[in-house]
Design a protein around this motif. Structure first.
Motif, PDB file in Angstrom:
ATOM      1  N   PRO A 248       0.839  -1.209   0.000  1.00  0.00           N
ATOM      2  CA  PRO A 248       0.000   0.000   0.000  1.00  0.00           C
ATOM      3  C   PRO A 248       0.875   1.261   0.000  1.00  0.00           C
ATOM      4  CG  PRO A 248      -0.730  -1.544   1.691  1.00  0.00           C
ATOM      5  CD  PRO A 248       0.593  -2.049   1.186  1.00  0.00           C
ATOM      6  N   GLY A 249       0.479   2.235  -0.792  1.00  0.00           N
ATOM      7  CA  GLY A 249       1.258   3.466  -0.881  1.00  0.00           C
ATOM      8  C   GLY A 249       2.311   3.428  -1.975  1.00  0.00           C
ATOM      9  N   LYS A 250       2.575   2.217  -2.471  1.00  0.00           N
ATOM     10  CA  LYS A 250       3.567   2.058  -3.540  1.00  0.00           C
ATOM     11  C   LYS A 250       2.919   1.429  -4.781  1.00  0.00           C
ATOM     12  CE  LYS A 250       7.974  -0.189  -4.623  1.00  0.00           C
ATOM     13  NZ  LYS A 250       8.984  -1.170  -4.144  1.00  0.00           N
ATOM     14  N   ASP A 251       2.307   0.262  -4.608  1.00  0.00           N
ATOM     15  CA  ASP A 251       1.665  -0.434  -5.731  1.00  0.00           C
ATOM     16  C   ASP A 251       0.240   0.064  -5.981  1.00  0.00           C
ATOM     17  OD1 ASP A 251       3.949  -2.057  -6.100  1.00  0.00           O
ATOM     18  OD2 ASP A 251       3.292  -3.355  -4.455  1.00  0.00           O
ATOM     19  N   ALA A 252      -0.328   0.747  -5.026  1.00  0.00           N
ATOM     20  CA  ALA A 252      -1.629   1.416  -5.169  1.00  0.00           C
ATOM     21  C   ALA A 252      -1.728   2.470  -4.076  1.00  0.00           C
ATOM     22  CB  ALA A 252      -2.786   0.423  -5.051  1.00  0.00           C
ATOM     23  N   LEU A 253      -2.463   3.542  -4.366  1.00  0.00           N
ATOM     24  CA  LEU A 253      -2.645   4.611  -3.381  1.00  0.00           C
ATOM     25  C   LEU A 253      -3.962   4.399  -2.647  1.00  0.00           C
ATOM     26  CD1 LEU A 253      -1.515   7.787  -5.402  1.00  0.00           C
ATOM     27  CD2 LEU A 253      -0.122   6.163  -4.094  1.00  0.00           C
ATOM     28  N   PHE A 254      -3.945   4.608  -1.333  1.00  0.00           N
ATOM     29  CA  PHE A 254      -5.130   4.419  -0.492  1.00  0.00           C
ATOM     30  C   PHE A 254      -5.516   5.746   0.173  1.00  0.00           C
ATOM     31  CE2 PHE A 254      -3.702   0.190  -1.136  1.00  0.00           C
ATOM     32  CZ  PHE A 254      -4.764  -0.671  -0.883  1.00  0.00           C
ATOM     33  N   SER A 255      -6.817   5.918   0.406  1.00  0.00           N
ATOM     34  CA  SER A 255      -7.292   7.124   1.100  1.00  0.00           C
ATOM     35  C   SER A 255      -8.293   6.727   2.180  1.00  0.00           C
ATOM     36  CB  SER A 255      -7.964   8.077   0.110  1.00  0.00           C
ATOM     37  OG  SER A 255      -9.143   7.492  -0.418  1.00  0.00           O
ATOM     38  N   ALA A 256      -8.516   7.632   3.115  1.00  0.00           N
ATOM     39  CA  ALA A 256      -9.442   7.343   4.223  1.00  0.00           C
ATOM     40  C   ALA A 256      -9.930   8.631   4.856  1.00  0.00           C
ATOM     41  CB  ALA A 256      -8.759   6.479   5.283  1.00  0.00           C
ATOM     42  N   ILE A 257     -11.010   8.490   5.638  1.00  0.00           N
ATOM     43  CA  ILE A 257     -11.549   9.574   6.466  1.00  0.00           C
ATOM     44  C   ILE A 257     -11.509   9.103   7.910  1.00  0.00           C
ATOM     45  CG2 ILE A 257     -13.644  10.871   7.046  1.00  0.00           C
ATOM     46  CD1 ILE A 257     -14.444  10.739   4.131  1.00  0.00           C
ATOM     47  N   ASN A 258     -11.173  10.008   8.820  1.00  0.00           N
ATOM     48  CA  ASN A 258     -11.141   9.809  10.281  1.00  0.00           C
ATOM     49  C   ASN A 258      -9.729  10.048  10.811  1.00  0.00           C
ATOM     50  OD1 ASN A 258     -13.848   9.323  10.537  1.00  0.00           O
ATOM     51  ND2 ASN A 258     -13.682   7.146  10.970  1.00  0.00           N
ATOM     52  N   SER A 259      -9.588   9.972  12.125  1.00  0.00           N
ATOM     53  CA  SER A 259      -8.292  10.292  12.734  1.00  0.00           C
ATOM     54  C   SER A 259      -7.969   9.348  13.888  1.00  0.00           C
ATOM     55  CB  SER A 259      -8.288  11.743  13.234  1.00  0.00           C
ATOM     56  OG  SER A 259      -9.418  11.992  14.051  1.00  0.00           O
ATOM     57  N   SER A 260      -8.257   8.050  13.707  1.00  0.00           N
ATOM     58  CA  SER A 260      -7.888   7.067  14.720  1.00  0.00           C
ATOM     59  C   SER A 260      -6.364   6.938  14.753  1.00  0.00           C
ATOM     60  CB  SER A 260      -8.504   5.708  14.395  1.00  0.00           C
ATOM     61  OG  SER A 260      -8.010   5.217  13.161  1.00  0.00           O
ATOM     62  N   PRO A 261      -5.774   6.557  15.883  1.00  0.00           N
ATOM     63  CA  PRO A 261      -4.310   6.437  15.968  1.00  0.00           C
ATOM     64  C   PRO A 261      -3.726   5.537  14.876  1.00  0.00           C
ATOM     65  CG  PRO A 261      -5.261   6.312  18.159  1.00  0.00           C
ATOM     66  CD  PRO A 261      -6.412   6.328  17.198  1.00  0.00           C
ATOM     67  N   GLN A 265      -1.098   6.740  11.997  1.00  0.00           N
ATOM     68  CA  GLN A 265       0.210   6.095  11.865  1.00  0.00           C
ATOM     69  C   GLN A 265       0.425   5.624  10.427  1.00  0.00           C
ATOM     70  OE1 GLN A 265       2.540   6.013  14.510  1.00  0.00           O
ATOM     71  NE2 GLN A 265       3.797   5.601  12.693  1.00  0.00           N
ATOM     72  N   ALA A 266      -0.628   5.114   9.793  1.00  0.00           N
ATOM     73  CA  ALA A 266      -0.527   4.684   8.390  1.00  0.00           C
ATOM     74  C   ALA A 266      -0.205   5.865   7.487  1.00  0.00           C
ATOM     75  CB  ALA A 266      -1.833   4.020   7.949  1.00  0.00           C
ATOM     76  N   ARG A 267      -0.760   7.028   7.834  1.00  0.00           N
ATOM     77  CA  ARG A 267      -0.448   8.251   7.066  1.00  0.00           C
ATOM     78  C   ARG A 267       1.017   8.629   7.250  1.00  0.00           C
ATOM     79  NH1 ARG A 267       0.823  11.295   4.078  1.00  0.00           N
ATOM     80  NH2 ARG A 267       0.019  13.330   3.432  1.00  0.00           N
ATOM     81  N   LEU A 268       1.521   8.494   8.461  1.00  0.00           N
ATOM     82  CA  LEU A 268       2.937   8.800   8.735  1.00  0.00           C
ATOM     83  C   LEU A 268       3.867   7.809   8.047  1.00  0.00           C
ATOM     84  CD1 LEU A 268       2.888   9.754  12.536  1.00  0.00           C
ATOM     85  CD2 LEU A 268       3.547  11.232  10.639  1.00  0.00           C
ATOM     86  N   ASP A 269       3.451   6.537   8.001  1.00  0.00           N
ATOM     87  CA  ASP A 269       4.274   5.487   7.393  1.00  0.00           C
ATOM     88  C   ASP A 269       4.268   5.534   5.873  1.00  0.00           C
ATOM     89  OD1 ASP A 269       4.688   4.625   9.951  1.00  0.00           O
ATOM     90  OD2 ASP A 269       3.280   2.937   9.846  1.00  0.00           O
ATOM     91  N   ARG A 271       1.818   4.345   4.056  1.00  0.00           N
ATOM     92  CA  ARG A 271       0.923   3.313   3.515  1.00  0.00           C
ATOM     93  C   ARG A 271      -0.387   3.944   3.062  1.00  0.00           C
ATOM     94  NH1 ARG A 271      -0.630  -0.030   7.707  1.00  0.00           N
ATOM     95  NH2 ARG A 271       0.243   1.440   9.207  1.00  0.00           N
ATOM     96  N   LEU A 272      -0.824   4.973   3.789  1.00  0.00           N
ATOM     97  CA  LEU A 272      -2.015   5.727   3.422  1.00  0.00           C
ATOM     98  C   LEU A 272      -1.562   7.025   2.760  1.00  0.00           C
ATOM     99  CD1 LEU A 272      -5.214   5.683   3.890  1.00  0.00           C
ATOM    100  CD2 LEU A 272      -4.731   7.419   5.615  1.00  0.00           C
ATOM    101  N   SER A 273      -2.014   7.262   1.551  1.00  0.00           N
ATOM    102  CA  SER A 273      -1.545   8.434   0.801  1.00  0.00           C
ATOM    103  C   SER A 273      -2.355   9.684   1.090  1.00  0.00           C
ATOM    104  CB  SER A 273      -1.580   8.133  -0.698  1.00  0.00           C
ATOM    105  OG  SER A 273      -0.740   7.035  -0.986  1.00  0.00           O
ATOM    106  N   SER A 274      -3.661   9.506   1.326  1.00  0.00           N
ATOM    107  CA  SER A 274      -4.522  10.675   1.510  1.00  0.00           C
ATOM    108  C   SER A 274      -5.453  10.460   2.702  1.00  0.00           C
ATOM    109  CB  SER A 274      -5.351  10.908   0.239  1.00  0.00           C
ATOM    110  OG  SER A 274      -6.202  12.015   0.409  1.00  0.00           O
TER     111      SER A 274
END
Length: 355
Positions: A248-261, A265-269, A271-274
């Protein structure tokens, strides 16, 4: 000495009276009592209520609309009724709650999912219902922002080529899910190079989205973009993608809504692009409106009674790190319109938490 004692007793009595008559509020929380989003939502509400001197009680329905209706009946027809009831039009339960509220003397405020135009028409003049208004975030904009941001990060597509998109929406009978989908479709209309392969309803569930994604990634191996209407479905889809041997984040881009820990963390890593967040604050801002209404402020004069606030914003890595820390303190009293001029508008925004 007796005079002093009487004065003290009177002062204590008046203080106790103020405490005893603190404005009481009940929030019918439609979520699970261990669900990160709805728990953080309630915590922000409690922080606001404490700052504003409101007596707030939260009741969780554990994602069961029948339970919500039972709780509403208990609060609105019981002996000790709250001054205000805050409800969510999750699975379109609001009209039934409003009917139960007729003649109860309890003031109502709808949050997150407002009444639809059809529901408003069916309710007619709302005789005997004291609905002070509604407060929602711009969910259509959230859906739009996510897809636009993923496309910005992906970059241009060569002429004649296309990008495959998969979308995980929530529950069909939840207005916010449909609005977020509408936002995604608005972005799609601006990008004919993107092919929406399938929309599935993950029902806000990580496990459900994982099962769906496991099959979908086999069916659509060229998937380049994955749009999810909340964090749990995004996490489930990312797990399925990893299990298929891709990153995730390399072979496909992922997005999400919300702000759970976990999603932060996935956004920082990477893995989550948006990531889009902000609507967990709605309940807190609702407490400001209730505080003001209870103090005789015409909240409609400061931006209207049915309010849609631009609360969603894209969260970058620095902001994700900020939100992973302790909950930022907000001076809710300073946001009150009490004593402010008519031109004052409530400045509800995620910026108040990310300063």
């Amino acid at each position: 000495m007796l005079k002093v004692l009487i004065t003290c007793v009177c002062l204590l009595g008046s203080t106790y009276g103020v405490m005893a008559h603190a404005t009481s509020v009940v929030f019918l929380n439609p979520g699970l009592s261990n669900e990160t989003y709805w728990v953080s939502y309630s915590q922000f509400m409690q922080a606001a209520a404490k700052d504003l001197g409101l007596d707030l009680r939260v009741r969780y329905a554990e994602r069961d609309s029948h339970t919500t209706l039972v709780q509403a009946r208990e609060e609105l027809q019981g002996r000790e009724r709250p001054d205000y009831l805050v409800l969510v039009n999750e699975q379109y339960v609001a009209p039934q709650i409003l009917r139960i509220a007729q003649g109860s003397g309890v003031k109502l405020l709808v949050v997150n999912n407002a009444l639809t135009a059809d529901q408003m028409q069916l309710l007619g003049s709302r005789t005997g219902i004291d609905l002070i208004g509604s407060l929602v975030a711009d969910d259509e904009q959230a859906g739009y922002l996510m897809l636009k941001d993923m496309l910005r990060q992906h970059g241009r597509v060569a002429p004649g080529e296309s990008l495959d998109l998969l979308a995980f929406s929530g529950i069909k009978t939840t207005p916010v899910a449909l609005l977020r989908e509408q936002g995604m479709h608005r972005a799609l209309a601006e990008h004919p190079e993107v092919r929406l392969r399938q929309v599935v309803y993950g029902e806000w569930s990580r496990e459900r989205a994982f099962e769906q994604a496991t099959q979908l990634f086999k069916r659509y191996p060229q998937t380049a973009l994955v749009w999810s209407a909340n964090d749990q479905m995004a996490l489930g889809a990312m797990q399925a993608f990893q299990d298929s041997g891709r990153v995730p984040g390399k072979d496909a881009l992922f997005s999400a809504i919300n702000s759970s820990p976990e999603i932060l963390q996935a956004r920082l890593d990477g893995r989550l692009s948006s990531l889009v967040a902000g609507h967990f604050t709605v309940g807190g801002w609702a407490m400001v409106l209730i505080h003001d209404d209870a103090n005789g402020v015409d909240i409609g004069a400061h931006g209207g009674r049915d309010r849609q606030e631009a609360l969603f914003q894209l969260i970058d890595a620095a902001q994700a790190r900020r939100l992973l820390g302790p909950m930022p303190t907000v001076n809710f009293r300073a946001l009150s319109a009490l004593g402010k001029p008519e031109s004052y508008r409530y400045p509800f925004s995620m910026r108040l938490l990310l300063h």
